[in-house]
Write a protein that holds these residues in place. Structure first.
Motif, PDB file in Angstrom:
ATOM      1  N   LEU A 172       0.362  -3.417 -12.859  1.00 10.70           N
ATOM      2  CA  LEU A 172       0.292  -2.657 -11.612  1.00 10.70           C
ATOM      3  C   LEU A 172      -0.870  -3.144 -10.749  1.00 10.70           C
ATOM      4  O   LEU A 172      -0.715  -3.337  -9.537  1.00 10.70           O
ATOM      5  N   LYS A 173      -2.024  -3.363 -11.368  1.00 14.08           N
ATOM      6  CA  LYS A 173      -3.192  -3.838 -10.628  1.00 14.08           C
ATOM      7  C   LYS A 173      -2.934  -5.200  -9.996  1.00 14.08           C
ATOM      8  O   LYS A 173      -3.267  -5.441  -8.835  1.00 14.08           O
ATOM      9  N   ILE A 174      -2.308  -6.089 -10.780  1.00  9.73           N
ATOM     10  CA  ILE A 174      -2.002  -7.430 -10.274  1.00  9.73           C
ATOM     11  C   ILE A 174      -1.041  -7.348  -9.086  1.00  9.73           C
ATOM     12  O   ILE A 174      -1.238  -8.011  -8.057  1.00  9.73           O
ATOM     13  N   SER A 175       0.001  -6.522  -9.221  1.00 11.74           N
ATOM     14  CA  SER A 175       0.998  -6.375  -8.159  1.00 11.74           C
ATOM     15  C   SER A 175       0.384  -5.769  -6.901  1.00 11.74           C
ATOM     16  O   SER A 175       0.657  -6.218  -5.779  1.00 11.74           O
ATOM     17  N   LEU A 176      -0.456  -4.743  -7.090  1.00  9.61           N
ATOM     18  CA  LEU A 176      -1.102  -4.101  -5.948  1.00  9.61           C
ATOM     19  C   LEU A 176      -2.062  -5.049  -5.235  1.00  9.61           C
ATOM     20  O   LEU A 176      -2.084  -5.109  -3.999  1.00  9.61           O
ATOM     21  N   LEU A 177      -2.836  -5.797  -6.013  1.00 11.77           N
ATOM     22  CA  LEU A 177      -3.770  -6.753  -5.406  1.00 11.77           C
ATOM     23  C   LEU A 177      -3.023  -7.816  -4.618  1.00 11.77           C
ATOM     24  O   LEU A 177      -3.457  -8.218  -3.532  1.00 11.77           O
TER      25      LEU A 177
ATOM     26  N   ILE B  46      -1.069  -7.964   2.917  1.00 12.70           N
ATOM     27  CA  ILE B  46      -1.266  -7.040   4.039  1.00 12.70           C
ATOM     28  C   ILE B  46      -2.501  -7.425   4.847  1.00 12.70           C
ATOM     29  O   ILE B  46      -2.461  -7.503   6.090  1.00 12.70           O
ATOM     30  N   ILE B  47      -3.613  -7.687   4.163  1.00 13.86           N
ATOM     31  CA  ILE B  47      -4.854  -8.058   4.850  1.00 13.86           C
ATOM     32  C   ILE B  47      -4.691  -9.395   5.582  1.00 13.86           C
ATOM     33  O   ILE B  47      -5.122  -9.550   6.728  1.00 13.86           O
ATOM     34  N   LEU B  48      -4.039 -10.365   4.900  1.00 17.29           N
ATOM     35  CA  LEU B  48      -3.806 -11.671   5.522  1.00 17.29           C
ATOM     36  C   LEU B  48      -2.988 -11.531   6.800  1.00 17.29           C
ATOM     37  O   LEU B  48      -3.348 -12.091   7.846  1.00 17.29           O
ATOM     38  N   PHE B  49      -1.900 -10.768   6.721  1.00 21.72           N
ATOM     39  CA  PHE B  49      -1.030 -10.607   7.889  1.00 21.72           C
ATOM     40  C   PHE B  49      -1.748  -9.878   9.015  1.00 21.72           C
ATOM     41  O   PHE B  49      -1.524 -10.171  10.188  1.00 21.72           O
TER      42      PHE B  49
ATOM     43  N   PHE C 141       1.577   1.641   8.856  1.00 19.96           N
ATOM     44  CA  PHE C 141       2.878   2.286   8.610  1.00 19.96           C
ATOM     45  C   PHE C 141       3.713   1.472   7.630  1.00 19.96           C
ATOM     46  O   PHE C 141       4.200   1.990   6.616  1.00 19.96           O
ATOM     47  N   PHE C 142       3.874   0.182   7.907  1.00 20.58           N
ATOM     48  CA  PHE C 142       4.685  -0.666   7.033  1.00 20.58           C
ATOM     49  C   PHE C 142       3.976  -0.958   5.711  1.00 20.58           C
ATOM     50  O   PHE C 142       4.629  -1.137   4.677  1.00 20.58           O
ATOM     51  N   SER C 143       2.651  -0.992   5.732  1.00 21.78           N
ATOM     52  CA  SER C 143       1.889  -1.262   4.508  1.00 21.78           C
ATOM     53  C   SER C 143       2.076  -0.161   3.480  1.00 21.78           C
ATOM     54  O   SER C 143       2.136  -0.431   2.271  1.00 21.78           O
ATOM     55  N   LEU C 144       2.167   1.070   3.929  1.00 21.80           N
ATOM     56  CA  LEU C 144       2.367   2.194   3.012  1.00 21.80           C
ATOM     57  C   LEU C 144       3.675   2.042   2.240  1.00 21.80           C
ATOM     58  O   LEU C 144       3.733   2.287   1.034  1.00 21.80           O
ATOM     59  N   PHE C 145       4.721   1.615   2.931  1.00 22.17           N
ATOM     60  CA  PHE C 145       6.010   1.396   2.262  1.00 22.17           C
ATOM     61  C   PHE C 145       5.896   0.274   1.234  1.00 22.17           C
ATOM     62  O   PHE C 145       6.427   0.374   0.121  1.00 22.17           O
ATOM     63  N   ILE C 146       5.209  -0.802   1.599  1.00 22.12           N
ATOM     64  CA  ILE C 146       5.048  -1.938   0.685  1.00 22.12           C
ATOM     65  C   ILE C 146       4.319  -1.508  -0.574  1.00 22.12           C
ATOM     66  O   ILE C 146       4.721  -1.850  -1.697  1.00 22.12           O
ATOM     67  N   LEU C 147       3.248  -0.740  -0.439  1.00 23.50           N
ATOM     68  CA  LEU C 147       2.455  -0.308  -1.592  1.00 23.50           C
ATOM     69  C   LEU C 147       3.228   0.654  -2.480  1.00 23.50           C
ATOM     70  O   LEU C 147       3.154   0.576  -3.713  1.00 23.50           O
ATOM     71  N   VAL C 148       3.986   1.555  -1.863  1.00 27.68           N
ATOM     72  CA  VAL C 148       4.796   2.498  -2.645  1.00 27.68           C
ATOM     73  C   VAL C 148       5.851   1.749  -3.454  1.00 27.68           C
ATOM     74  O   VAL C 148       6.052   2.015  -4.655  1.00 27.68           O
TER      75      VAL C 148
ATOM     76  N   ALA D  16       6.327  -1.863 -10.392  1.00 33.00           N
ATOM     77  CA  ALA D  16       5.443  -2.194 -11.516  1.00 33.00           C
ATOM     78  C   ALA D  16       5.784  -1.375 -12.763  1.00 33.00           C
ATOM     79  O   ALA D  16       5.548  -1.822 -13.885  1.00 33.00           O
ATOM     80  N   PHE D  17       6.361  -0.199 -12.575  1.00 28.69           N
ATOM     81  CA  PHE D  17       6.736   0.641 -13.709  1.00 28.69           C
ATOM     82  C   PHE D  17       8.198   0.441 -14.116  1.00 28.69           C
ATOM     83  O   PHE D  17       8.537   0.493 -15.301  1.00 28.69           O
ATOM     84  N   ILE D  18       9.061   0.201 -13.129  1.00 34.55           N
ATOM     85  CA  ILE D  18      10.494   0.121 -13.408  1.00 34.55           C
ATOM     86  C   ILE D  18      10.901  -1.264 -13.914  1.00 34.55           C
ATOM     87  O   ILE D  18      11.679  -1.377 -14.870  1.00 34.55           O
TER      88      ILE D  18
END
Length: 211
Positions: free
Chosen positions: A71-76, A82-85, A185-192, A198-200
């Motif tokens: 999960l940490k790897i995927s989130l990072l 997101i930061i790059l874009f 707005f779009f970043s929240l969807f990406i993170l969710v 990461a779990f599924i």
């Protein structure tokens, strides 16, 4: 509020449909290139890839893979994108980098799926469909949306350099806050979607490899 947000999103897509289409085409080209690259690997390279993937499956089936670490790897990884874009949007060099990044993302997807199908055969098709495809379907549209948002701002900066804006809404200062809002707005969807995947995905992969 929801209706207003939906209207804004629809208007955003309608006004930038060609930019969305061009980024999506780059993503598809990346997938095709990644898939074809697998076929170009020599015997030793394919053997190394097969060994690596099989070792990962053994760890996964023995529950030796830490879900929190994944999960940490995927989130990072998602946060870096997101930061790059966001940063690329305020630079004039951002325009080609968006297309390059989206293309590389597609290449990674195509290459990974090709390796998995090469290792697992018919079962690999199921793994690609149920483990990789859902995440791509759910996250890539939002990543592309971030790219479109950044490209819009980059074009606005270039226009302001060429011709001084007359209207207040054409100034960079006026456009910057909406740019940040759309990014958030779009970043929240990406993170969710990243958290859910990461779990599924590990559970689905473990289930399919047992079939």
């Amino acid at each position: 509020m929801i209706h207003k947000t939906a209207s804004v999103v629809k208007e955003h897509i309608r006004d930038n449909k060609y930019t969305y289409l061009s980024l999506f085409i780059f993503y598809i080209i990346g997938i095709v290139a990644g898939s074809l690259t697998v076929n170009e690997l020599d015997y030793n390279q394919k053997t190394e890839m097969t060994t690596f993937f099989n070792d990962f499956l053994k760890l996964l089936n023995n529950n030796n893979v830490n879900g929190i670490s994944l999960l940490k790897i995927s989130l990072l990884d998602s946060i870096r994108v997101i930061i790059l874009f966001w940063l690329l949007g305020v630079t004039v060099i951002g325009l080609p980098v968006y297309y390059l990044t989206i293309g590389i993302r597609g290449f990674s997807t195509g290459f990974s799926s090709g390796i998995i199908m090469g290792v697992l055969g018919e079962k690999g098709v199921l793994v690609s469909i149920f483990c990789f495809l859902p995440k791509e379907i759910l996250t890539i549209p939002f990543i592309i949306a971030l790219g479109v948002n950044g490209i819009r701002l980059t074009k606005g900066i270039v226009k302001n350099w060429i011709r001084k804006p007359v209207k207040k809404e054409d100034t960079l200062k006026f456009k910057f806050l909406p740019y940040c809002f759309v990014t958030l707005f779009f970043s929240l969807f990406i993170l969710v979607m990243t958290i859910l995947d990461a779990f599924i995905a590990p559970f689905t992969l473990r289930l399919l490899t047992f079939l």
